[in-house]
Design a protein around this motif. Structure first.
Motif, PDB file in Angstrom:
ATOM      1  N   MET A   1     -86.486 -28.283  14.264  1.00 11.16           N
ATOM      2  CA  MET A   1     -87.036 -27.260  13.377  1.00 11.16           C
ATOM      3  C   MET A   1     -86.557 -25.871  13.787  1.00 11.16           C
ATOM      4  O   MET A   1     -86.254 -25.031  12.939  1.00 11.16           O
ATOM      5  N   PHE A   2     -86.482 -25.633  15.102  1.00 16.35           N
ATOM      6  CA  PHE A   2     -85.985 -24.365  15.625  1.00 16.35           C
ATOM      7  C   PHE A   2     -84.556 -24.123  15.144  1.00 16.35           C
ATOM      8  O   PHE A   2     -84.223 -23.044  14.651  1.00 16.35           O
ATOM      9  N   SER A   3     -83.727 -25.140  15.252  1.00 19.71           N
ATOM     10  CA  SER A   3     -82.331 -25.042  14.835  1.00 19.71           C
ATOM     11  C   SER A   3     -82.223 -24.803  13.329  1.00 19.71           C
ATOM     12  O   SER A   3     -81.469 -23.952  12.878  1.00 19.71           O
ATOM     13  N   GLU A   4     -82.995 -25.561  12.558  1.00 17.07           N
ATOM     14  CA  GLU A   4     -82.955 -25.416  11.106  1.00 17.07           C
ATOM     15  C   GLU A   4     -83.459 -24.031  10.686  1.00 17.07           C
ATOM     16  O   GLU A   4     -82.960 -23.441   9.729  1.00 17.07           O
ATOM     17  N   GLY A   5     -84.444 -23.512  11.427  1.00 17.22           N
ATOM     18  CA  GLY A   5     -84.967 -22.177  11.152  1.00 17.22           C
ATOM     19  C   GLY A   5     -83.925 -21.096  11.364  1.00 17.22           C
ATOM     20  O   GLY A   5     -83.965 -20.040  10.748  1.00 17.22           O
ATOM     21  N   LEU A   6     -82.981 -21.359  12.252  1.00 13.17           N
ATOM     22  CA  LEU A   6     -81.895 -20.410  12.493  1.00 13.17           C
ATOM     23  C   LEU A   6     -80.838 -20.476  11.399  1.00 13.17           C
ATOM     24  O   LEU A   6     -80.004 -19.588  11.286  1.00 13.17           O
ATOM     25  N   GLY A   7     -80.883 -21.554  10.617  1.00 11.46           N
ATOM     26  CA  GLY A   7     -79.900 -21.726   9.563  1.00 11.46           C
ATOM     27  C   GLY A   7     -78.517 -22.083  10.072  1.00 11.46           C
ATOM     28  O   GLY A   7     -77.523 -21.893   9.397  1.00 11.46           O
ATOM     29  N   ARG A   8     -78.459 -22.583  11.284  1.00  9.83           N
ATOM     30  CA  ARG A   8     -77.180 -22.932  11.902  1.00  9.83           C
ATOM     31  C   ARG A   8     -77.228 -24.392  12.345  1.00  9.83           C
ATOM     32  O   ARG A   8     -77.923 -24.725  13.297  1.00  9.83           O
ATOM     33  N   PRO A   9     -76.487 -25.275  11.682  1.00  9.66           N
ATOM     34  CA  PRO A   9     -76.515 -26.686  12.096  1.00  9.66           C
ATOM     35  C   PRO A   9     -75.900 -26.872  13.486  1.00  9.66           C
ATOM     36  O   PRO A   9     -74.945 -26.204  13.841  1.00  9.66           O
ATOM     37  N   VAL A  10     -76.494 -27.746  14.243  1.00 11.51           N
ATOM     38  CA  VAL A  10     -76.020 -28.056  15.585  1.00 11.51           C
ATOM     39  C   VAL A  10     -75.750 -29.548  15.660  1.00 11.51           C
ATOM     40  O   VAL A  10     -76.542 -30.356  15.181  1.00 11.51           O
ATOM     41  N   ASN A  11     -74.629 -29.922  16.262  1.00 11.48           N
ATOM     42  CA  ASN A  11     -74.302 -31.329  16.450  1.00 11.48           C
ATOM     43  C   ASN A  11     -75.035 -31.835  17.687  1.00 11.48           C
ATOM     44  O   ASN A  11     -74.660 -31.514  18.809  1.00 11.48           O
ATOM     45  N   TYR A  12     -76.073 -32.625  17.472  1.00  9.42           N
ATOM     46  CA  TYR A  12     -76.869 -33.122  18.586  1.00  9.42           C
ATOM     47  C   TYR A  12     -76.362 -34.455  19.116  1.00  9.42           C
ATOM     48  O   TYR A  12     -76.942 -35.037  20.009  1.00  9.42           O
ATOM     49  N   ASN A  13     -75.299 -34.972  18.557  1.00 11.30           N
ATOM     50  CA  ASN A  13     -74.763 -36.255  19.008  1.00 11.30           C
ATOM     51  C   ASN A  13     -73.634 -36.064  20.008  1.00 11.30           C
ATOM     52  O   ASN A  13     -72.685 -36.830  20.046  1.00 11.30           O
TER      53      ASN A  13
END
Length: 137
Positions: free
Chosen positions: A57-69
């Motif tokens: 949710m923190f990442s989505e709130g920043l509007g910046r996708p992060v590759n968690y894989n």
């Protein structure tokens, strides 16, 4: 937002199942101990490709996708170079994260508990740093 709660729960579960403070039968193993299945279950939660819900949710709130894989030690921007003779020149930043007091953990907990604790901390830091890097870039 409690972005570290999932990681803290993993650490709590590892500490609660620690065998170093349990009574031993003679010189053998503790009478009650963490089973192999319990260890694997906690480890799987650390290695799970799914990110902690609050961190997501923190990442989505920043509007910046992060590759968690991502795998530890594999920079996603250079994955295409692995197992090739290709070379690219770039600036790169390496980060060392010291876990304060980690050496003394061995005085308190068994080696499996230390492994679970440090890996949970590493995963949480990698995820957090990925988010911060996305903000700054």
């Amino acid at each position: 937002m409690k972005i570290y709660d999932d990681y803290l729960q993993i650490i709590k579960d590892a500490v609660e199942s620690d065998t170093s403070n349990q009574f031993s039968k003679g010189l053998g193993s503790p009478i009650y101990g963490r089973t192999n299945e319990q260890f694997k279950a906690i480890l799987n939660r650390i290695e799970d490709k799914e990110i902690a819900s609050e961190m997501k949710m923190f990442s989505e709130g920043l509007g910046r996708p992060v590759n968690y894989n991502q795998q530890l030690g594999l920079h996603p921007s250079f994955a295409h170079l692995k197992n090739t003779d290709n070379v690219e020149e770039h600036y790169i930043v390496s980060v060392f994260i010291d876990i304060k007091g980690s050496t003394n953990l061995f005085k308190k907990f068994d080696k499996e508990t230390n492994f679970l604790i440090t890996n949970a901390i590493i995963k949480s830091r990698n995820t957090y740093c990925s988010n911060i890097w996305r903000i700054c870039s």
